[in-house]
Motif scaffolding. Structure first.
Motif, mmCIF file in Angstrom:
data_model
loop_
_atom_site.group_PDB
_atom_site.id
_atom_site.type_symbol
_atom_site.label_atom_id
_atom_site.label_comp_id
_atom_site.label_asym_id
_atom_site.label_seq_id
_atom_site.Cartn_x
_atom_site.Cartn_y
_atom_site.Cartn_z
ATOM 1 N N GLU A 43 0.757 -15.238 71.887
ATOM 2 C CA GLU A 43 1.209 -15.033 70.508
ATOM 3 C C GLU A 43 0.568 -13.779 69.903
ATOM 4 O O GLU A 43 1.237 -12.979 69.258
ATOM 5 C CB GLU A 43 0.858 -16.258 69.664
ATOM 6 N N PHE A 44 -0.728 -13.614 70.137
ATOM 7 C CA PHE A 44 -1.414 -12.440 69.598
ATOM 8 C C PHE A 44 -0.841 -11.148 70.196
ATOM 9 O O PHE A 44 -0.539 -10.198 69.477
ATOM 10 C CB PHE A 44 -2.922 -12.520 69.846
ATOM 11 N N ARG A 46 2.075 -10.674 71.456
ATOM 12 C CA ARG A 46 3.413 -10.477 70.881
ATOM 13 C C ARG A 46 3.304 -9.784 69.522
ATOM 14 O O ARG A 46 4.043 -8.847 69.226
ATOM 15 C CB ARG A 46 4.133 -11.817 70.745
ATOM 16 N N ASP A 47 2.358 -10.218 68.696
ATOM 17 C CA ASP A 47 2.190 -9.621 67.371
ATOM 18 C C ASP A 47 1.696 -8.177 67.447
ATOM 19 O O ASP A 47 2.076 -7.339 66.628
ATOM 20 C CB ASP A 47 1.258 -10.484 66.516
ATOM 21 N N GLY A 68 -3.092 -6.320 65.706
ATOM 22 C CA GLY A 68 -2.214 -7.466 65.573
ATOM 23 C C GLY A 68 -2.649 -8.292 64.380
ATOM 24 O O GLY A 68 -3.792 -8.719 64.301
ATOM 25 N N LYS A 69 -1.733 -8.485 63.456
ATOM 26 C CA LYS A 69 -1.933 -9.422 62.349
ATOM 27 C C LYS A 69 -1.235 -10.687 62.801
ATOM 28 O O LYS A 69 -0.023 -10.690 62.995
ATOM 29 C CB LYS A 69 -1.305 -8.876 61.064
ATOM 30 N N SER A 70 -2.036 -11.759 62.992
ATOM 31 C CA SER A 70 -1.474 -12.891 63.705
ATOM 32 C C SER A 70 -2.087 -14.215 63.263
ATOM 33 O O SER A 70 -3.285 -14.290 62.972
ATOM 34 C CB SER A 70 -1.730 -12.698 65.209
ATOM 35 N N SER A 72 -2.634 -16.463 65.226
ATOM 36 C CA SER A 72 -3.491 -16.888 66.334
ATOM 37 C C SER A 72 -4.897 -16.298 66.260
ATOM 38 O O SER A 72 -5.737 -16.597 67.110
ATOM 39 C CB SER A 72 -2.838 -16.544 67.673
#
Length: 155
Positions: A43-44, A46-47, A68-70, A72
């Motif tokens: 997920e991170f 991906r962000d 990454g703003k996430s 996760s």
């Protein structure tokens, strides 16, 4: 901002094996996952790629600052890595990258801590001496101190 609250030596890897942008992001993310700063690697990452698609994070002088703003991210932090060879990366000056400063930002911090941290890191990277040291320094403690010292100069 005291960079030691955001960056620890376990988030600095000065002998990365990554040979491309994807491998760089994965290798640095592993540091953050291993200590619990990031709860979901996929997920991170991906962000981080979503942000990269908005415009490259290649700075200049062989430096990149992906972020990454996430959801996760458990707590806002940084990971710093230096590759053994130059890595292709779209950058402001067209140079390939050797040093990467990965921002991992909690969604709650995206308009506060993230902005202050980005300002502090960008300000340090505006100094050619800081960049020169960042590209050769072998002691992670000295790298952390490099950013703290620069922040004190800019107060």
């Amino acid at each position: 901002m005291d960079i030691t609250k955001i960056l620890s030596v376990k988030h600095i890897k000065l002998n990365m094996t990554a040979k491309n942008k994807r491998e760089v992001i994965e290798e640095l993310t592993d540091l953050l996952v291993n200590d619990g700063s990031v709860s979901n690697k996929d997920e991170f990452i991906r962000d981080v790629w979503i942000r990269e698609d908005q415009g490259s994070t290649g700075f200049e002088n062989h430096i990149a600052i992906p972020h990454g703003k996430s959801a996760s991210v458990n707590h806002t932090t940084l990971a710093i890595g230096r590759t053994q060879q130059e890595v292709p990366w779209e950058s402001l000056d067209g140079s390939d990258i050797r040093c990467i400063i990965l921002f991992a930002v909690r969604l709650e911090d995206q308009n506060t801590t993230h902005i202050r941290l980005l300002t502090q890191i960008s300000s340090a990277l505006a100094d050619d001496e800081v960049i020169a040291k960042l590209l050769v320094e072998d002691d992670p403690e000295n790298i952390i101190q490099l950013f703290n010292t620069q922040a004190e100069v800019n107060i």
